[in-house]
Design a protein around this motif. Sequence first.
Motif, PDB file in Angstrom:
ATOM      1  N   GLU A 243       0.852  -1.201   0.000  1.00 54.21           N
ATOM      2  CA  GLU A 243       0.000   0.000   0.000  1.00 54.21           C
ATOM      3  C   GLU A 243       0.884   1.247   0.000  1.00 54.21           C
ATOM      4  N   ALA A 244       1.970   1.190   0.780  1.00 53.80           N
ATOM      5  CA  ALA A 244       2.903   2.331   0.799  1.00 53.80           C
ATOM      6  C   ALA A 244       3.548   2.508  -0.584  1.00 53.80           C
ATOM      7  N   ARG A 247       1.153   4.273  -2.748  1.00 54.66           N
ATOM      8  CA  ARG A 247       1.038   5.708  -2.424  1.00 54.66           C
ATOM      9  C   ARG A 247       2.258   6.480  -2.950  1.00 54.66           C
ATOM     10  N   ASP A 250       1.955   7.038  -6.645  1.00 54.64           N
ATOM     11  CA  ASP A 250       1.025   8.136  -6.967  1.00 54.64           C
ATOM     12  C   ASP A 250       1.685   9.493  -6.759  1.00 54.64           C
ATOM     13  N   ILE A 251       2.411   9.621  -5.647  1.00 58.01           N
ATOM     14  CA  ILE A 251       3.066  10.910  -5.353  1.00 58.01           C
ATOM     15  C   ILE A 251       4.093  11.224  -6.453  1.00 58.01           C
ATOM     16  N   GLN A 304       4.453  14.590   2.006  1.00 60.00           N
ATOM     17  CA  GLN A 304       3.531  13.549   1.508  1.00 60.00           C
ATOM     18  C   GLN A 304       4.195  12.162   1.595  1.00 60.00           C
ATOM     19  N   GLN A 307       4.280  10.980   5.178  1.00 66.35           N
ATOM     20  CA  GLN A 307       2.955  10.509   5.609  1.00 66.35           C
ATOM     21  C   GLN A 307       2.596   9.171   4.965  1.00 66.35           C
ATOM     22  N   ALA A 308       3.000   9.015   3.708  1.00 66.02           N
ATOM     23  CA  ALA A 308       2.657   7.785   2.975  1.00 66.02           C
ATOM     24  C   ALA A 308       3.325   6.563   3.589  1.00 66.02           C
ATOM     25  N   THR A 309       4.409   6.788   4.337  1.00 73.47           N
ATOM     26  CA  THR A 309       5.178   5.647   4.854  1.00 73.47           C
ATOM     27  C   THR A 309       5.209   5.583   6.381  1.00 73.47           C
TER      28      THR A 309
END
Length: 330
Positions: A243-244, A247, A250-251, A304, A307-309
């Motif tokens: 999931e990370a 994310r 996407d970033i 970002q 936060q994503a990780t």
Amino acid sequence: MQYRRLGNTDITVSAVCFGCWGIIGGFNWGPQDEKDSLEALHVAFDAGITFYDTAEGYGSGQSEQLLARGLSSQRDSIIIATKVSPNHFREPDLRAACERSLRALNTDRIDLYQLHWPNHDIPISETLNVLDKLKAEGKVRAYGVSNFGEQDLSDVLAAGSPIASNQLAYNLLFRAIEDVILPLCHRHGVSVLTYSSLMQGLLSGRYTSPDEVQEDRMRTRHYSATRPYARHGEAGQERETFEAVARIRDIARQSGQSMADVALAWLIGQPGITTVIAGARNAQQAHGIAHAADVTLSAEVVEQLNQATDALKQQLGPNPDMWQHVSRMR
Ligand SMILES: NC(=O)c1ccc[n+]([C@@H]2O[C@H](COP(=O)([O-])OP(=O)(O)OC[C@H]3O[C@@H](n4cnc5c(N)ncnc54)[C@H](OP(=O)(O)O)[C@@H]3O)[C@@H](O)[C@H]2O)c1
């Protein structure tokens, strides 16, 4: 390329270091064409990478030999870091290992000689004493450690030894050193060199699920203990890891950069990091890792990525040993 000073030495290194483990192929890497490896070394050098990390343990000297074959004619323009294995930390073994590495590397000095992992059965003072002698003899310009945790590092610092660096697993998907070891190194002027900076390719953007990863790379605590090569006995964090990864992808896409660029640039920008070591196995990858040093991330993108990780960081916990449940790092 950016260049930085290595610890309290007079040695300057590139902010991206070429990791020479993967270029020998074999376990963890799969088949490797030697022509690709040599091309990767040449492209890296031409792109400004002056720092190369290897170890006697990578193919019993094969990686050191390959580095020498690739870049011997550039010897005076590069900084060579190699590592001695923990079973060679007594004086006669350490001296013999150093001579073997010098021969394999086809050189008269090792710029940075690192203790690959701690060995708690041999007093560190004994090993440091030999390193000091090797330095005085001119065989080693500087020495450092690798995979040393808070206590082991504190022991070295208490001995007053001039260690230049600590090489540690650190990347967006493995942030365990952030709270204790990294600040400790920073306070004492010990350069941190990050390894598995691309999480063995997971941060290349190529993988979307664990089942796409080759089995012998699924050894870290991210993966379930049911994976055939995992030895940590933990449940793993496969869902959260991927999931990370999604994310981060996407970033990277939103910022118009490749995932590898974003992952390496984030790492290069972390406080206390001197150099990120990344393994490249062909010309294109070598070009890619060098390019990352010229990528700038906005503060917003960095936040970002943090936060994503964050959730994965919490779930993997503070154990800085990426491979084992009972940490070999103390
Ligand atoms: N001190 C220690 O205990 C320790 C432990 C491990 C590693 N290290 C050092 O750290 C170095 C690097 O770490 P690592 O070997 O774990 O690997 P890594 O740098 O995390 O990942 C390397 C892999 O990333 C992929 N890659 C490389 N450049 C890329 C690019 N530009 N774009 C997309 N993907 C790219 C390739 O995957 P594919 O192979 O799939 O093509 C490559 O093999 C090693 O060579 C070694 O020097 C030290």
